[in-house]
Enzyme design. Sequence first.
Site, PDB file in Angstrom:
ATOM      1  N   LYS A  78      17.761  45.238 -13.919  1.00 16.42           N
ATOM      2  CA  LYS A  78      18.534  44.005 -13.725  1.00 16.42           C
ATOM      3  C   LYS A  78      19.190  44.106 -12.344  1.00 16.42           C
ATOM      4  CE  LYS A  78      20.278  40.144 -15.473  1.00 16.42           C
ATOM      5  NZ  LYS A  78      19.508  38.986 -15.928  1.00 16.42           N
ATOM      6  N   ASP A  90      15.396  40.707 -18.731  1.00 17.90           N
ATOM      7  CA  ASP A  90      15.354  39.561 -19.652  1.00 17.90           C
ATOM      8  C   ASP A  90      13.980  38.890 -19.619  1.00 17.90           C
ATOM      9  OD1 ASP A  90      16.266  39.165 -17.084  1.00 17.90           O
ATOM     10  OD2 ASP A  90      17.666  37.567 -17.549  1.00 17.90           O
ATOM     11  N   ASP A 133      16.144  51.801 -24.710  1.00 18.24           N
ATOM     12  CA  ASP A 133      16.449  51.853 -26.141  1.00 18.24           C
ATOM     13  C   ASP A 133      16.117  50.502 -26.793  1.00 18.24           C
ATOM     14  OD1 ASP A 133      17.375  52.665 -28.565  1.00 18.24           O
ATOM     15  OD2 ASP A 133      19.479  52.842 -28.000  1.00 18.24           O
ATOM     16  N   TYR A 146      24.805  55.427 -21.574  1.00 21.06           N
ATOM     17  CA  TYR A 146      24.788  56.430 -22.636  1.00 21.06           C
ATOM     18  C   TYR A 146      25.363  57.761 -22.177  1.00 21.06           C
ATOM     19  CZ  TYR A 146      21.846  53.472 -25.597  1.00 21.06           C
ATOM     20  OH  TYR A 146      21.366  52.463 -26.377  1.00 21.06           O
TER      21      TYR A 146
END
Length: 365
Positions: free
Chosen positions: A190, A224, A248, A123
């Site tokens: 991740k 995930d 988000d 972002y």
Amino acid sequence: MRKVTLIPGDGVGPELSDAMRRCVDATGAGIEWEVMDAGEGVMKKEGTPLPEAVLNSIRKNRIAIKGPITTPIGTGFRSVNVALRKELNLYACLRPCRLYTGIKSAFKSIDLVIIRENSEDLYSGIEFFEGTPECKSVIKSIEDLSKKKINPDSAISIKPISISASKAIFKYAFEYALSHGRKKVTAVHKANIMKATDGLFLKAGQEVAQEYAGRVEFNDRIVDNMCMQLVQRPNDYDMLVLPNLYGDILSDLCAGLIGGLGVAPGANIGHDIAVFEATHGSAPKYAGQNKMNPTALILSAVLMLKHMNEPKKADLLDQAVSEILAENKDVTYDLKAAGKNDPTAVGTREMGDAIVARIKSLIRK
Ligand code: NAD
């Protein structure tokens, strides 16, 4: 009287802001609202969706509450919401997700806090559109440096994650845990794939966690796996700390667990400025229809009153909202069993009226 900047926003923002404002006023919090426009309407008039006067008002008052603001996809102006957080260094996004009685959910209780890093990650706005000379040059530099091939028709978005911002967000989270009686912080990442950026984020979390060892537990989850676990066992978790993009996405996932975006509040916190806003966006297709749920913005105002050191007013507003939600009578369609087809659903204004009336009756008791 304490001055607060109020940005009604666009889309459904103005109608939600109106309901929120009337509810806060009913508590007797004695706020003087400085109303400032940002978003699509101002863009047409002033050529920018975020005029300097809006930023100056927030800098002066140090507290603001805003309705959502539309971001056109792919083209046009950059997100006002992202720009505002960046300009004012609102580095922490706080999103408590609590299930209120009366709201349908697969779970009996949920009480999670999401802390999203607000200033960097994908972002950060460093983007190169496909085919531009800048993009070609970036692709060439990356290929030279990494010895890896990138498709020449690619666009590129850059994901910076820094030690300083990562440590700051974990520090905020651990301090929040201590001051709010929370027991466990989970870092979400991740790092198995993005070893450089997410690896750094995780390491920053592990380092900060050592300073709080014995006082707040720490663990981590791959994003995930985290999504699956949240859907199956949300109560195994207490506080989640995430980089911007995952934060988000998982904010909306958790909003889904507690009844939807209509009831998910939020706050953007800096070192001496705070801007409160719901998790949801401007839902433009519903603009002006008096249909959307004002609860998320009203609960954001509860967070704001707590931040302003007005715990009694905050509790009064929270109790009035809790009672109206528990009764499931004067609520918008998203909280009704039959959804859009439920003839007993009320509008934004009427739900606001019911909360105002409840505040007044609680004050009289
Ligand atoms: P959205 O959150 O505006 O709406 C998605 C859907 O969620 C709606 O169609 C509606 O069904 C439901 N919903 C949202 N708010 C609700 C409410 N108060 N009550 C009941 N149901 C509600 O998401 P979107 O359609 O992806 O985004 C619309 C615009 O908002 C985009 O331009 C986006 O960039 C912007 N946005 C702004 C903010 C912000 O101002 N901070 C945040 C997210 C999205």
